[in-house]
Motif scaffolding. Structure first.
Motif, short mmCIF file in Angstrom:
data_model
loop_
_atom_site.label_atom_id
_atom_site.label_comp_id
_atom_site.label_asym_id
_atom_site.label_seq_id
_atom_site.Cartn_x
_atom_site.Cartn_y
_atom_site.Cartn_z
N UNK A 175 0.82 -1.22 0.00
CA UNK A 175 0.00 0.00 0.00
C UNK A 175 0.85 1.27 0.00
N UNK A 176 2.15 1.13 0.15
CA UNK A 176 3.00 2.33 0.26
C UNK A 176 3.31 2.86 -1.15
N UNK A 177 2.99 4.12 -1.41
CA UNK A 177 3.24 4.67 -2.76
C UNK A 177 4.72 4.60 -3.11
N UNK A 178 5.00 4.25 -4.36
CA UNK A 178 6.39 4.26 -4.85
C UNK A 178 7.13 2.96 -4.60
N UNK A 179 6.50 2.02 -3.92
CA UNK A 179 7.19 0.74 -3.66
C UNK A 179 6.82 -0.28 -4.74
N UNK A 180 7.85 -0.89 -5.29
CA UNK A 180 7.64 -1.94 -6.31
C UNK A 180 8.06 -3.27 -5.70
N UNK B 10 15.58 4.46 -5.84
CA UNK B 10 16.64 4.43 -4.82
C UNK B 10 17.50 3.17 -4.97
N UNK B 11 18.77 3.35 -4.82
CA UNK B 11 19.67 2.20 -4.86
C UNK B 11 19.34 1.25 -3.69
N UNK B 12 19.26 -0.04 -3.98
CA UNK B 12 18.83 -0.99 -2.93
C UNK B 12 19.83 -1.03 -1.77
N UNK C 125 21.56 1.43 -0.64
CA UNK C 125 21.36 2.60 0.20
C UNK C 125 20.17 2.39 1.14
N UNK C 126 19.10 1.82 0.60
CA UNK C 126 17.90 1.58 1.42
C UNK C 126 18.23 0.58 2.53
N UNK C 127 18.92 -0.48 2.15
CA UNK C 127 19.25 -1.53 3.12
C UNK C 127 20.15 -0.97 4.24
N UNK C 128 21.13 -0.17 3.85
CA UNK C 128 22.03 0.44 4.85
C UNK C 128 21.26 1.37 5.77
N UNK C 129 20.35 2.14 5.18
CA UNK C 129 19.55 3.08 5.97
C UNK C 129 18.70 2.31 7.01
N UNK C 130 18.09 1.22 6.55
CA UNK C 130 17.26 0.43 7.48
C UNK C 130 18.10 -0.13 8.62
N UNK C 131 19.32 -0.55 8.29
CA UNK C 131 20.20 -1.11 9.33
C UNK C 131 20.66 -0.02 10.31
N UNK D 16 20.85 -2.89 -12.22
CA UNK D 16 21.57 -1.74 -11.65
C UNK D 16 21.09 -1.41 -10.23
N UNK D 17 19.81 -1.50 -10.03
CA UNK D 17 19.25 -1.08 -8.74
C UNK D 17 19.37 -2.18 -7.68
N UNK D 18 19.41 -3.43 -8.11
CA UNK D 18 19.32 -4.54 -7.15
C UNK D 18 17.92 -4.54 -6.54
#
Ligand SMILES: Cc1ncc(COP(=O)(O)O)c(C=O)c1O
Length: 376
Positions: free
Chosen positions: A288-293, A314-316, A318-324, A349-351
């Protein structure tokens, strides 16, 4: 910390696993290498673990279970042990590099390699193309039981039927399903089942193996010390020694035995339903979150407890590091050793950021992970 990287390795293990490893380190001799009590203690544990594995996978008995260090080693033994130059082999874009790289090696040496694709939207295997590819004259089909990127599960029984009709061997990579999904080598028509001990089986890292259908000869990858037939110039051909050279990881196998007993006691179906429920709970919120694939076929009822996704462009990593760093949520980003699956999904490219659940995770953890993505 919220550990959601169970498809890479299960972090939470039953307490009995840690205890069994500690006990083994204090008490184990070298199994199959002597008859004193410490050596026999090791032999007994190894014997019982083979038995538990054969029972779990409905194999052809404990002597058909060979231990390795992980799925990668098992797959190398299986693939290089039955396929050779001039053979035709079929695989899929769902595969891990542990399947693809040994197959590419064989292809360079003269094996014909056919790679079956998937539906681009969901990453689901193209069963029509697979059926057409498994023609008489095909030596083997090497296929994963579940994609480690999307969590899509393969209908192994159907593939087994096609293999039998064509006279092809079926080699299954059960890295993502062993210990979680029911596997019946006989009914599914599996000739070689490759598994790793440290994921769904919840054993220690450095454990794994392969179950070989009885009557099938697999050429060994390694030869050497076996504890038997010392004066023969050739490695023994009798299973499981044929596929095991050198001292086994007895301490790890003792841990694996404990996790197998845990799975048997709890029941594989209950454990799987619990982790699937957590995955579904997370999925229902993040879709349900906009922008999430989100990648994968979620219409598939019995799927691995994995949700792979991206947020916009967003680079995957970067997202993973941010969550951690910001939330203490541990996921896996990048290519997941699944190059063809990423190519098919257009995510080279994005992973992708992969969330993978264990029955040890909680509803609160699933909710907090979804909330973290909402706040990104
Ligand atoms: C589908 C699949 N195959 C093979 C492997 C390799 O497993 P291991 O690292 O235990 O050899 C993995 C694990 O990453 C996997 O997910």
């Amino acid at each position: 910390m919220i550990y959601l990287d169970n498809a890479a390795t299960s972090y939470y293990k039953p307490e009995a696993v840690a205890q069994a490893v500690a006990d083994a380190i204090r008490t184990m001799g070298n199994g199959s290498r002597g008859t004193h009590p410490a050596a026999l203690q090791s032999s007994r544990i190894v014997f019982e673990t083979r038995e538990l594995l054969s029972e779990l996978f409905h194999g052809d008995g404990l002597e058909q279970v060979a231990f390795t260090a992980n799925s990668t080693e098992s797959l190398n033994i299986a693939i290089k042990g039955v396929i050779g130059p001039g053979d035709r082999v079929v695989t899929t874009v769902l595969e891990h590099n542990s399947v693809l790289r040994p197959l590419y090696e064989l292809e360079r040496a003269g094996t014909e390699l056919v790679i079956v694709g998937c539906r681009e939207e969901t990453g689901s295997l193209d069963y029509d193309a697979l059926k057409q590819a498994i023609i008489p004259g095909t030596k083997a089909v090497v296929i994963t039981h579940a994609s480690n990127l999307t969590g899509n599960v393969t209908d192994i029984r159907q593939v087994g039927t096609w293999c039998r009709e064509a006279g092809a061997l079926l080699i299954v990579d059960a890295s993502q399903t062993a210990g979680v999904f029911p596997i019946n080598m006989k009914e599914d028509g599996i000739d070689i089942l490759c598994f790793t001990g440290h994921k769904g089986l919840m054993g220690p890292q450095g454990t794994g193996g392969l179950c070989v259908r009885s009557g099938l000869t697999v050429r060994p990858l390694l030869t050497g010390g076996s504890g038997i037939m010392t004066y023969s110039k050739s490695h023994p051909q009798v299973m499981p020694t044929a596929l095991e050279a050198g001292t086994l990881n007895g301490h790890g196998i003792a841990g694996l035995r404990a996790s197998l007993l845990y799975i048997k006691e709890k029941g594989i179906d209950g454990l799987r339903r619990r982790e699937q429920a957590l995955m579904r709970r997370f999925y229902a919120q993040v879709k349900e979150i906009p922008g999430i694939r989100i990648y994968g076929d979620f219409s598939q009822e019995d799927r691995a407890a994995i949700v792979a996704l991206n947020i916009g462009d967003e680079d995957s990593g970067q997202v993973s590091d941010y969550l951690a760093e910001e939330y203490g949520i541990y996921t896996r980003s990048g290519g997941h050793c699944a190059p063809l699956m990423h190519q098919a999904l257009g995510t080279v490219d994005q992973g992708a950021v992969r969330f993978s659940f264990s029955h040890f995770n909680t509803e609160e953890e699933a909710d907090r992970a979804a909330q973290a993505l909402r706040e990104y």
